[in-house]
Design a protein around this motif. Structure first.
Motif, short mmCIF file in Angstrom:
data_model
loop_
_atom_site.label_atom_id
_atom_site.label_comp_id
_atom_site.label_asym_id
_atom_site.label_seq_id
_atom_site.Cartn_x
_atom_site.Cartn_y
_atom_site.Cartn_z
N THR A 1 0.85 -1.19 0.00
CA THR A 1 0.00 0.00 0.00
C THR A 1 0.88 1.24 0.00
N LEU A 2 0.30 2.37 -0.37
CA LEU A 2 1.06 3.62 -0.36
C LEU A 2 1.52 3.96 1.05
N ARG A 3 0.70 3.67 2.04
CA ARG A 3 1.08 3.95 3.43
C ARG A 3 2.32 3.14 3.81
N ARG A 4 2.34 1.88 3.42
CA ARG A 4 3.50 1.03 3.73
C ARG A 4 4.75 1.52 3.00
N LEU A 5 4.60 1.90 1.75
CA LEU A 5 5.74 2.44 1.01
C LEU A 5 6.25 3.73 1.64
N ASP A 6 5.35 4.58 2.12
CA ASP A 6 5.77 5.81 2.79
C ASP A 6 6.50 5.52 4.09
N GLN A 7 6.16 4.41 4.75
CA GLN A 7 6.87 4.03 5.97
C GLN A 7 8.28 3.55 5.67
N VAL A 8 8.43 2.85 4.56
CA VAL A 8 9.73 2.30 4.19
C VAL A 8 10.64 3.39 3.63
N VAL A 9 10.12 4.20 2.74
CA VAL A 9 10.90 5.25 2.09
C VAL A 9 10.08 6.54 2.14
N ALA A 10 10.72 7.62 2.50
CA ALA A 10 10.02 8.90 2.55
C ALA A 10 9.51 9.26 1.16
N PRO A 11 8.28 9.80 1.09
CA PRO A 11 7.76 10.17 -0.22
C PRO A 11 8.59 11.31 -0.82
N PRO A 12 8.61 11.41 -2.14
CA PRO A 12 9.40 12.47 -2.76
C PRO A 12 8.83 13.84 -2.44
N ALA A 13 9.68 14.83 -2.41
CA ALA A 13 9.25 16.20 -2.11
C ALA A 13 8.76 16.85 -3.39
N CYS A 14 7.64 16.38 -3.88
CA CYS A 14 7.11 16.91 -5.14
C CYS A 14 5.88 17.78 -4.91
N GLY A 15 5.58 18.12 -3.66
CA GLY A 15 4.43 18.96 -3.36
C GLY A 15 4.43 20.28 -4.10
N PRO A 16 5.54 21.04 -4.10
CA PRO A 16 5.54 22.31 -4.82
C PRO A 16 5.30 22.16 -6.32
N ILE A 17 5.85 21.11 -6.90
CA ILE A 17 5.66 20.90 -8.34
C ILE A 17 4.20 20.56 -8.63
N LEU A 18 3.61 19.68 -7.81
CA LEU A 18 2.21 19.31 -8.03
C LEU A 18 1.29 20.50 -7.83
N ALA A 19 1.57 21.32 -6.84
CA ALA A 19 0.75 22.51 -6.60
C ALA A 19 0.84 23.47 -7.78
N GLU A 20 2.04 23.67 -8.31
CA GLU A 20 2.23 24.56 -9.47
C GLU A 20 1.50 24.02 -10.69
N LEU A 21 1.62 22.70 -10.92
CA LEU A 21 0.92 22.09 -12.06
C LEU A 21 -0.59 22.22 -11.91
N GLN A 22 -1.08 21.96 -10.72
CA GLN A 22 -2.52 22.03 -10.50
C GLN A 22 -3.01 23.46 -10.72
N GLY A 23 -2.28 24.45 -10.23
CA GLY A 23 -2.67 25.84 -10.43
C GLY A 23 -2.55 26.28 -11.88
N SER A 24 -1.57 25.76 -12.59
CA SER A 24 -1.33 26.20 -13.96
C SER A 24 -2.25 25.54 -14.99
N ILE A 25 -2.58 24.29 -14.82
CA ILE A 25 -3.31 23.60 -15.88
C ILE A 25 -4.74 23.20 -15.50
N MET A 26 -5.20 23.57 -14.30
CA MET A 26 -6.55 23.17 -13.91
C MET A 26 -7.61 23.77 -14.84
N ASP A 27 -7.44 25.03 -15.23
CA ASP A 27 -8.40 25.64 -16.16
C ASP A 27 -8.38 24.91 -17.50
N TRP A 28 -7.19 24.57 -17.96
CA TRP A 28 -7.05 23.89 -19.24
C TRP A 28 -7.71 22.50 -19.18
N LEU A 29 -7.54 21.80 -18.05
CA LEU A 29 -8.13 20.46 -17.92
C LEU A 29 -9.65 20.51 -17.83
N SER A 30 -10.20 21.58 -17.31
CA SER A 30 -11.65 21.66 -17.15
C SER A 30 -12.36 21.98 -18.46
#
Length: 103
Positions: A53-82
């Motif tokens: 599971t994702l929870r188990r994988l997060d326990q074994v290895v820290a998740p990547p620090a991709c929060g800023p990239i995902l936030a930027e993508l969501q803000g930039s392309i959400m209008d285009w996706l809708s």
């Protein structure tokens, strides 16, 4: 004297003896290939495997620090996706490479 008494052989039957280094390399190469060949039996039986599971994988290895990239993508392309799908639905996203440990 016959042909076999002189211990002569036809030139086409002559096999050049291997040099010691050549023979050593051949033996080493065969051993390496034998180790790299997949074994018939798996180390862990297939019936003992289960999906992580994702929870188990997060326990074994820290998740990547991709929060800023995902936030930027969501803000930039959400209008285009809708928007309704059109022929221009493909969008290229180019991001400069970064070194490990930097963002």
């Amino acid at each position: 004297m016959t042909h076999t008494d002189r211990r002569l052989i036809p030139v086409t039957d002559y096999v050049c003896p291997a040099l010691p280094a050549d023979e050593w390399f051949r033996v080493l190469w065969r051993r390496i290939l034998a180790r790299l060949r997949p074994t018939e039996k798996s180390f862990i039986a297939d019936d003992q495997l289960k999906r992580a599971t994702l929870r188990r994988l997060d326990q074994v290895v820290a998740p990547p620090a991709c929060g800023p990239i995902l936030a930027e993508l969501q803000g930039s392309i959400m209008d285009w996706l809708s928007q309704p799908p059109t022929a221009e639905r493909i969008k290229a996203i180019v991001r400069l490479p970064v070194r490990m440990g930097t963002s």
